[in-house]
Design a protein around this motif. Structure first.
Motif, PDB file in Angstrom:
ATOM      1  N   ALA A 209      16.662  26.759 -28.437  1.00 61.16           N
ATOM      2  CA  ALA A 209      16.590  26.411 -27.220  1.00 61.16           C
ATOM      3  C   ALA A 209      14.908  24.803 -27.618  1.00 61.16           C
ATOM      4  O   ALA A 209      15.243  24.406 -26.622  1.00 61.16           O
ATOM      5  CB  ALA A 209      16.199  26.798 -26.022  1.00 61.16           C
ATOM      6  N   VAL A 210      13.969  25.473 -27.735  1.00 62.76           N
ATOM      7  CA  VAL A 210      12.881  24.781 -27.867  1.00 62.76           C
ATOM      8  C   VAL A 210      13.359  23.992 -28.667  1.00 62.76           C
ATOM      9  O   VAL A 210      12.839  22.620 -29.077  1.00 62.76           O
ATOM     10  CB  VAL A 210      11.779  25.788 -28.241  1.00 62.76           C
ATOM     11  N   ILE A 215      14.781  23.060 -24.123  1.00 63.98           N
ATOM     12  CA  ILE A 215      13.585  24.074 -23.152  1.00 63.98           C
ATOM     13  C   ILE A 215      11.684  23.341 -24.119  1.00 63.98           C
ATOM     14  O   ILE A 215      12.184  23.355 -25.113  1.00 63.98           O
ATOM     15  CB  ILE A 215      13.147  24.749 -22.971  1.00 63.98           C
ATOM     16  N   ASP A 216      11.015  23.689 -23.271  1.00 61.96           N
ATOM     17  CA  ASP A 216       9.580  23.025 -24.090  1.00 61.96           C
ATOM     18  C   ASP A 216       8.994  23.416 -24.336  1.00 61.96           C
ATOM     19  O   ASP A 216       8.344  23.551 -25.883  1.00 61.96           O
ATOM     20  CB  ASP A 216       8.780  22.926 -22.996  1.00 61.96           C
ATOM     21  N   ALA A 281      29.999  24.185 -22.312  1.00 62.73           N
ATOM     22  CA  ALA A 281      30.817  23.370 -21.241  1.00 62.73           C
ATOM     23  C   ALA A 281      29.791  22.153 -20.808  1.00 62.73           C
ATOM     24  O   ALA A 281      30.162  21.482 -21.097  1.00 62.73           O
ATOM     25  CB  ALA A 281      31.758  24.062 -20.050  1.00 62.73           C
ATOM     26  N   ALA A 282      28.778  22.998 -20.053  1.00 63.29           N
ATOM     27  CA  ALA A 282      27.796  22.358 -19.860  1.00 63.29           C
ATOM     28  C   ALA A 282      26.913  21.516 -20.599  1.00 63.29           C
ATOM     29  O   ALA A 282      26.801  20.363 -20.744  1.00 63.29           O
ATOM     30  CB  ALA A 282      26.765  22.585 -18.928  1.00 63.29           C
ATOM     31  N   VAL A 283      26.525  21.715 -22.035  1.00 60.51           N
ATOM     32  CA  VAL A 283      26.026  21.523 -22.727  1.00 60.51           C
ATOM     33  C   VAL A 283      26.692  19.708 -23.466  1.00 60.51           C
ATOM     34  O   VAL A 283      26.227  19.006 -23.493  1.00 60.51           O
ATOM     35  CB  VAL A 283      25.555  22.283 -24.288  1.00 60.51           C
ATOM     36  N   SER A 284      27.479  20.145 -24.024  1.00 58.32           N
ATOM     37  CA  SER A 284      28.645  19.431 -23.952  1.00 58.32           C
ATOM     38  C   SER A 284      29.623  18.516 -22.823  1.00 58.32           C
ATOM     39  O   SER A 284      28.952  16.967 -24.201  1.00 58.32           O
ATOM     40  CB  SER A 284      30.332  20.264 -24.675  1.00 58.32           C
ATOM     41  N   TYR A 285      29.422  18.221 -21.938  1.00 54.56           N
ATOM     42  CA  TYR A 285      29.573  17.656 -21.097  1.00 54.56           C
ATOM     43  C   TYR A 285      28.075  16.987 -21.191  1.00 54.56           C
ATOM     44  O   TYR A 285      27.707  14.849 -21.526  1.00 54.56           O
ATOM     45  CB  TYR A 285      28.792  17.935 -19.996  1.00 54.56           C
ATOM     46  N   GLY A 286      26.599  16.729 -21.231  1.00 57.29           N
ATOM     47  CA  GLY A 286      25.463  16.427 -21.236  1.00 57.29           C
ATOM     48  C   GLY A 286      24.956  15.688 -22.857  1.00 57.29           C
ATOM     49  O   GLY A 286      25.208  14.179 -22.572  1.00 57.29           O
ATOM     50  N   LEU A 287      25.281  15.972 -23.547  1.00 58.50           N
ATOM     51  CA  LEU A 287      25.251  14.911 -24.708  1.00 58.50           C
ATOM     52  C   LEU A 287      27.042  14.705 -25.178  1.00 58.50           C
ATOM     53  O   LEU A 287      25.418  13.080 -25.470  1.00 58.50           O
ATOM     54  CB  LEU A 287      25.920  16.524 -26.026  1.00 58.50           C
ATOM     55  N   PRO A 293      19.293  16.531 -24.198  1.00 61.67           N
ATOM     56  CA  PRO A 293      19.457  18.046 -23.967  1.00 61.67           C
ATOM     57  C   PRO A 293      17.806  18.238 -22.983  1.00 61.67           C
ATOM     58  O   PRO A 293      18.815  19.588 -22.186  1.00 61.67           O
ATOM     59  CB  PRO A 293      18.490  18.510 -25.650  1.00 61.67           C
ATOM     60  N   GLY A 294      17.283  18.362 -22.963  1.00 63.96           N
ATOM     61  CA  GLY A 294      15.668  18.665 -21.714  1.00 63.96           C
ATOM     62  C   GLY A 294      16.397  17.787 -20.511  1.00 63.96           C
ATOM     63  O   GLY A 294      15.921  18.715 -19.346  1.00 63.96           O
ATOM     64  N   GLU A 295      17.226  17.366 -20.754  1.00 62.45           N
ATOM     65  CA  GLU A 295      17.805  16.376 -19.080  1.00 62.45           C
ATOM     66  C   GLU A 295      19.496  17.074 -18.848  1.00 62.45           C
ATOM     67  O   GLU A 295      19.264  16.476 -17.507  1.00 62.45           O
ATOM     68  CB  GLU A 295      18.131  14.930 -19.628  1.00 62.45           C
TER      69      GLU A 295
END
Ligand code: PFF
Length: 510
Positions: A209-210, A215-216, A281-287, A293-295
């Motif tokens: 994740a980092v 995430i930061d 699903a959320a990550v796939s859509y975002g990308l 990733p952070g957005e």
């Protein structure tokens, strides 16, 4: 009185109802994100250890106190403890506070089912809903939120009015298997989206994740302990009277240890499955939208009602169908948890009526409880998660600690933040130090626990649970109130020491 008291139709019915109470919004929202944010597998391991050494122990204890007394929390704790009788009040007020926002979130699910259904009938890929727009419009329309909150409350009320086996058990017997099947459908769809593996890595690969920029920085272990502990308690419906109340309807012949293991395992499995359904699903859509990733919103209401809605809207013609399946799934999870909270509150008065020889008051009592819940829920629905007004805006405060952000956080703070960890800590001290662990073990003996379990239980209830709960309490207070972390650790440890002294002194008198 006992003869007229409700009971489960079967142990399977009880199990499905208890799993239904446990499996809720906490699993579908909280677990996936907290797992990703807290370092994937690290969180999972801490969570599992806590579930075994703390969650299981409190689960067995609550079931035992409920079944032994055959009473709802307030009278049950009054019967078993002189010094800590008031835990019963914590375990009745906390469910009320949770219901003030749980019903609102249930109302959101109803609105999203309706929204996706309208798109279903158009069947036109080009008119997909914009998640952000839909969510914003919903929050800033208090009237609609209030109406759907009332509708959700009425659904729960009708089920609870149907009785323990005739309403709650029946709903869960259909609802839980249905939820499982729908979750499988969503998982298959989610994992076949492009880049879904990035979401899986976010959840399961330590440090990913980092590294990938979701995430930061990863939180330290103490913070993970607090986060995982709080999540585990909320997810397993512990220390809020619900499991105690469900246990009070359970037959003497049922095995409490085995039942607890099944409930904890099922809840954790569903939480993991929910994560696998939602995060990839959320990550796939975002990308796919070119977001960094952070957005990508992977937390809070935004995850379920903005990001996931966008995922469905992006699927073309079949999107609304998956949308309806998903929000119905979340709705079932919300109802099965909400009815356990409603039952816990209503059971207090129903028991009192039974003691007076009045047998037929369930419907009326549940109606009154529902109206009381709506008093708080209408405020939570109307503030639109702080969009329209908030405790902070009403008080004219500018630097806002989390608990004044919106009325949902305000009510959550006193229930999940304080009453829950404090209640669990006090319960462990009461059983382990004011009384003896035999209070629970003798009741469990109807299911014949092994010597090994008895030893394990004694160490956990006397030492492990109280200490872990002090950490969880501190973690929750840091989350809700902010400020100097050290102060909250000192306050929590002080509370632990003071209550331990009170409990141990009580033992000599007994
Ligand atoms: N366990 C539920 C969830 O994960 O959403 C919430 C909950 C239900 C908490 C019942 C407490 C409770 F007594």
């Amino acid at each position: 009185m006992e003869n007229n008291r409700s009971s489960w139709g079967s142990n399977l019915g009880f199990l499905l109802a208890a799993i239904g109470s446990a499996v809720g919004l906490g699993n579908i929202w909280g677990f996936p994100y907290k797992m990703g944010k807290s370092g994937g597998f690290t969180f999972l391991i801490v969570y599992l250890l806590l579930a075994i050494f703390v969650g299981m122990i409190i689960m067995v204890s609550e079931l035992a106190v409920g079944r032994k007394t055959k009473l709802s929390p307030i009278d049950a704790y009054k019967q078993v403890s002189k010094k800590f009788a008031w835990i019963g009040w914590l375990a009745t007020i906390a469910p009320y506070l949770i219901m003030t926002f749980y019903t609102v979130l249930g109302g959101y699910c109803l609105q999203y089912i309706a929204l996706n259904m309208t798109k279903l009938s158009f069947g036109n890929a080009s008119v997909g809903l914009d998640g952000g727009g839909a969510f914003g419009a919903m929050l800033t329309t208090p009237f609609g939120c209030v109406v759907f909150t009332i509708l959700f409350t009425i659904i729960c009320m009708l089920i609870v009015q149907g009785g323990v086996s005739g309403g709650i058990e029946k709903f869960n017997k259909i609802g839980m298997p249905a939820l499982f099947v729908m979750l499988l459908i969503i998982i298959i769809r989610s994992l076949t989206l492009p880049n879904a593996s990035e979401g899986l890595k976010f959840m399961f690969v330590p440090g990913y994740a980092v590294k990938a920029g979701f995430i930061d920085s990863a939180p330290d272990l103490v913070t993970v302990l607090g986060t995982a502990g709080g999540q585990m308690f909320f997810s397993l419906s512990l220390a809020m009277g619900a499991i105690l109340t469900y246990g009070s309807y359970l037959g003497k012949e049922e095995n409490l240890v085995k039942n607890s293991v099944i409930i904890v395992a099922a809840d954790t499995l569903i939480a993991l499955m929910a994560g696998i359904a939602v995060i990839p699903a959320a990550v796939s859509y975002g990308l796919s939208q070119g977001m960094a990733p952070g957005e990508i919103t992977l937390r809070g209401p935004g995850l379920l009602f903005i990001t996931l809605q966008n995922v469905f809207s992006n699927m073309g013609k079949v999107g609304p169908l998956f949308g309806v399946i998903f929000y119905v799934l979340v709705l079932i999870a919300a109802i099965s948890s909400a009815i356990s909270l409603m039952e816990t509150i209503a059971a207090h008065w129903i028991d009192k009526d039974l003691a007076k020889g009045e047998n037929d008051t369930r419907s009326q009592r549940v109606l009154i409880v529902s109206l009381l819940i709506l008093v708080g829920a209408v405020i939570v629905a109307a503030d639109g998660l702080g969009e329209n007004f908030s405790p902070a805006s009403l008080l004219g405060i500018s630097t806002v600690p989390t608990f004044l952000d919106c009325f949902l956080d305000f009510f959550d703070c006193w229930s999940e933040g304080i009453a829950m960890p404090l209640g669990a800590m006090l319960m462990a001290l009461m059983i382990g130090w004011e009384k003896t662990p035999d209070l629970v073990l003798d009741e469990v003996a109807h299911g014949d626990p092994s010597e090994g379990f008895k030893k394990f239980y004694k160490v956990c209830i006397r030492i492990v649970v109280p200490i872990v709960m002090a950490f969880v309490l501190a973690g929750q207070m840091i989350d809700f109130f902010g400020g100097n972390q050290v102060i909250w650790y000192v306050v929590s440890v002080l509370a632990l020491v003071v209550f331990w002294v009170v409990a141990a002194a009580g033992k000599k008198e007994a």
